[in-house]
Design a protein around this motif. Structure first.
Motif, PDB file in Angstrom:
ATOM      1  N   SER A 110       0.824  -1.203   0.000  1.00  0.00           N
ATOM      2  CA  SER A 110       0.000   0.000   0.000  1.00  0.00           C
ATOM      3  C   SER A 110       0.860   1.255   0.000  1.00  0.00           C
ATOM      4  O   SER A 110       0.571   2.222  -0.720  1.00  0.00           O
ATOM      5  CB  SER A 110      -0.933   0.007   1.204  1.00  0.00           C
ATOM      6  OG  SER A 110      -1.827  -1.074   1.139  1.00  0.00           O
ATOM      7  N   PHE A 111       1.917   1.265   0.798  1.00  0.00           N
ATOM      8  CA  PHE A 111       2.819   2.420   0.798  1.00  0.00           C
ATOM      9  C   PHE A 111       3.562   2.547  -0.522  1.00  0.00           C
ATOM     10  O   PHE A 111       3.773   3.652  -1.018  1.00  0.00           O
ATOM     11  CB  PHE A 111       3.807   2.340   1.955  1.00  0.00           C
ATOM     12  CG  PHE A 111       3.236   2.820   3.252  1.00  0.00           C
ATOM     13  CD1 PHE A 111       2.632   4.058   3.355  1.00  0.00           C
ATOM     14  CD2 PHE A 111       3.297   2.017   4.378  1.00  0.00           C
ATOM     15  CE1 PHE A 111       2.095   4.494   4.546  1.00  0.00           C
ATOM     16  CE2 PHE A 111       2.770   2.443   5.577  1.00  0.00           C
ATOM     17  CZ  PHE A 111       2.155   3.690   5.664  1.00  0.00           C
ATOM     18  N   ALA A 112       3.964   1.433  -1.103  1.00  0.00           N
ATOM     19  CA  ALA A 112       4.626   1.478  -2.404  1.00  0.00           C
ATOM     20  C   ALA A 112       3.673   2.008  -3.472  1.00  0.00           C
ATOM     21  O   ALA A 112       4.076   2.807  -4.335  1.00  0.00           O
ATOM     22  CB  ALA A 112       5.139   0.092  -2.796  1.00  0.00           C
ATOM     23  N   GLY A 113       2.424   1.627  -3.418  1.00  0.00           N
ATOM     24  CA  GLY A 113       1.432   2.125  -4.357  1.00  0.00           C
ATOM     25  C   GLY A 113       1.122   3.581  -4.144  1.00  0.00           C
ATOM     26  O   GLY A 113       0.883   4.326  -5.095  1.00  0.00           O
ATOM     27  N   ARG A 114       1.131   3.999  -2.889  1.00  0.00           N
ATOM     28  CA  ARG A 114       0.865   5.402  -2.595  1.00  0.00           C
ATOM     29  C   ARG A 114       1.990   6.279  -3.122  1.00  0.00           C
ATOM     30  O   ARG A 114       1.746   7.356  -3.666  1.00  0.00           O
ATOM     31  CB  ARG A 114       0.710   5.590  -1.099  1.00  0.00           C
ATOM     32  CG  ARG A 114       0.086   6.930  -0.747  1.00  0.00           C
ATOM     33  CD  ARG A 114      -0.144   7.035   0.710  1.00  0.00           C
ATOM     34  NE  ARG A 114       1.077   7.653   1.239  1.00  0.00           N
ATOM     35  CZ  ARG A 114       1.378   7.730   2.490  1.00  0.00           C
ATOM     36  NH1 ARG A 114       0.611   7.164   3.379  1.00  0.00           N
ATOM     37  NH2 ARG A 114       2.460   8.337   2.898  1.00  0.00           N
ATOM     38  N   LYS A 115       3.229   5.828  -2.982  1.00  0.00           N
ATOM     39  CA  LYS A 115       4.353   6.604  -3.508  1.00  0.00           C
ATOM     40  C   LYS A 115       4.322   6.627  -5.036  1.00  0.00           C
ATOM     41  O   LYS A 115       4.685   7.630  -5.640  1.00  0.00           O
ATOM     42  CB  LYS A 115       5.681   6.017  -3.030  1.00  0.00           C
ATOM     43  CG  LYS A 115       5.966   6.312  -1.593  1.00  0.00           C
ATOM     44  CD  LYS A 115       7.349   5.834  -1.211  1.00  0.00           C
ATOM     45  CE  LYS A 115       7.635   6.196   0.228  1.00  0.00           C
ATOM     46  NZ  LYS A 115       8.985   5.820   0.597  1.00  0.00           N
TER      47      LYS A 115
END
Length: 119
Positions: A110-115
């Protein structure tokens, strides 16, 4: 056999309460596994959506492969922990580590997708 259930003391106290709590637990784990394809689609562009279910499939079948390698003792198959009245000998740490791996996977993707979306 009853003492091999995941919450055996709760089952001895009240079988109906045990069934309700284990159904809620099953729903919680199923929901966590359902979020993995969403997190993967956020982190990586996937052309064919059917491949989004591949991480969940591999994660669930990894427990079966680990069980065949380990041979003996307590079980680490996913269905032995998620089914209500399963009387295989269990280790609670397998369940806790498995849930932790799923949570780290979801949060990391999720954090990788948000970035990726921020760019």
């Amino acid at each position: 056999m009853v003492h091999r259930y995941l919450g055996s003391s709760l089952y001895v106290y009240s079988p109906v309460l045990y069934a309700v709590i284990m159904i809620l637990f099953f729903g919680l784990l199923s929901g966590m596994l359902g979020v993995i394809p969403v997190a993967v689609s956020l982190a990586f562009p996937v052309r064919f959506r059917v491949f989004l279910f591949l991480p969940v499939y591999l994660l669930l079948n990894a427990t079966n492969y680990i069980q065949t390698i380990r041979r003996g003792g307590v079980t680490c198959n996913w269905y032995d922990y998620m089914l209500l009245f399963q009387d295989e000998p269990k280790n609670l740490w397998f369940l806790v580590i498995g849930i932790g791996i799923v949570l780290v996977l979801i949060i990391g993707l999720s954090f990788a997708g948000r970035k990726r979306e921020a760019w």
